[in-house]
Design an enzyme around this catalytic site. Structure first.
Site, PDB file in Angstrom:
ATOM      1  N   GLU A 235       0.820  -1.218   0.000  1.00 10.03           N
ATOM      2  CA  GLU A 235       0.000   0.000   0.000  1.00 10.03           C
ATOM      3  C   GLU A 235       0.854   1.268   0.000  1.00 10.03           C
ATOM      4  O   GLU A 235       0.511   2.265  -0.654  1.00 10.03           O
ATOM      5  CB  GLU A 235      -0.965   0.001   1.189  1.00 10.03           C
ATOM      6  N   TRP A 246       0.345  -6.118 -12.768  1.00  6.51           N
ATOM      7  CA  TRP A 246      -0.338  -6.590 -13.975  1.00  6.51           C
ATOM      8  C   TRP A 246      -0.999  -5.443 -14.746  1.00  6.51           C
ATOM      9  O   TRP A 246      -1.654  -5.658 -15.756  1.00  6.51           O
ATOM     10  CB  TRP A 246      -1.356  -7.684 -13.644  1.00  6.51           C
TER      11      TRP A 246
END
Length: 324
Positions: A235, A246
């Site tokens: 995070e 991705w």
């Protein structure tokens, strides 16, 4: 490794997609018990969409930040360092209903320790990076220092993802000095969500990272398979302008040329090598912190990810105030 196509539609790319997740549930007499996510799940996409809906200028700011980042990278900028690294003060805001949720100082420090190891390549599993990626594994060179812990007792069983935990007038805690300190909120988020971050460009009134207390640090309430503090690393990576590896789409673009194209998020602890079906069938960098694998299976940033993170601390960058 194939250099990824950069010129996608900027506005749409920045809607960071977070894959749907599964929960382990047990239903008996209509009662749902449980709680540990079977798959990693962040809520950055949902939060960003909500913020864009209420702040029409956010999309352009994010696009401008991306243009700035690419320009700095192309200029091969020199990092502005203090004693060798950028040092970031961290404020931890703990919102608790139960004694267990009021996590200990030791658990808080364990998360700070993980951030320092992971962002400075001193994590014990850094040497597990496969030979294929050894030439691009990075020491980012950012130090985190615990500045303050703020605690507040509440009656809320879960906080959701609408930033209520960041607002005193909604029962949470306003961020402290968000332009010079990284604020972390530790609370029960709910919905199987491990955490979420605000990307550069959002309002300072809600800037920072939220992490569920079950996935914070390495001790206390930290719950396997997310008990090594890597939710925090993931995070904070988003907070520093990193995208999911991705590219939030099938064979998408994460704006890093040295990370192979991934089909989608990976989960668990994939066996190496794990091949992509994207063009060229590259071996996926499943051990990257910006994938969705279990904590034990992620242990590296790449050099291009490092460049993206350091660019935001340069003069004119969205987090330059942290480096002054």
């Amino acid at each position: 490794m194939k250099k990824k196509v950069f010129m996608l539609c900027i506005a749409s790319v920045f809607l960071i997609g977070c894959e749907s997740d599964e929960k382990i549930e047990s239903e008996s007499a209509g009662v749902e018990t449980m709680s540990v996510s079977a798959k990693r799940k962040c809520a950055s996409d949902e939060v960003l969409k909500d913020q864009m809906a209420t702040d029409p200028g956010l999309s352009k700011r994010i696009s401008d930040i991306e243009n700035f980042t690419q320009q700095k990278i192309q200029q091969n900028f020199q990092s502005r360092l203090v004693n060798g690294v950028i040092e970031i003060p961290v404020v931890v805001n703990v919102l608790y209903r139960t004694a267990a949720e009021n996590i200990s100082q030791a658990q808080i420090q364990s998360q700070i320790d993980v951030l320092n190891k992971d962002f400075n390549a001193t994590n014990s599993d850094f040497n597990n990076v496969p030979t294929l990626f050894a030439g691009v594994k990075a020491n980012v060179g950012i130090r985190f220092v615990l500045d303050q812990v703020v605690r507040k007792s509440t009656n809320k069983t879960s906080w959701g993802t609408r930033d209520a935990m960041k607002k005193t007038n909604q029962g949470g805690l306003n961020p402290l000095s968000p332009t010079t300190k990284l604020n972390l909120w530790v609370c029960t988020i709910g919905g199987g969500i491990l955490g979420y971050a605000q990307f550069p460009g959002g309002s300072s009134a809600t800037d920072g990272v939220v992490i569920d207390s079950k996935y914070f640090g390495t001790t206390g309430t930290a719950t396997y398979p997310y008990n090594l503090g890597r939710t925090g690393t993931h995070e904070v990576g988003h907070w520093m302008n990193l995208r999911h590896i991705w590219g939030d789409a099938t064979c998408g673009n994460d704006f890093c040329a040295d990370t192979p194209s991934h089909n989608a998020a990976n989960y668990g602890a994939p066996a190496y090598p794990h091949y992509s079906s994207c063009s060229g069938n590259p071996v996926e960098m499943t051990m990257n912190y910006m994938d969705y694998v279990d904590d034990r299976a992620m242990f590296m940033f790449s050099n291009d990810q490092k460049s993206r993170m350091l660019a935001i601390f340069q003069p004119g960058g969205p987090r330059y105030s942290f480096a002054q």
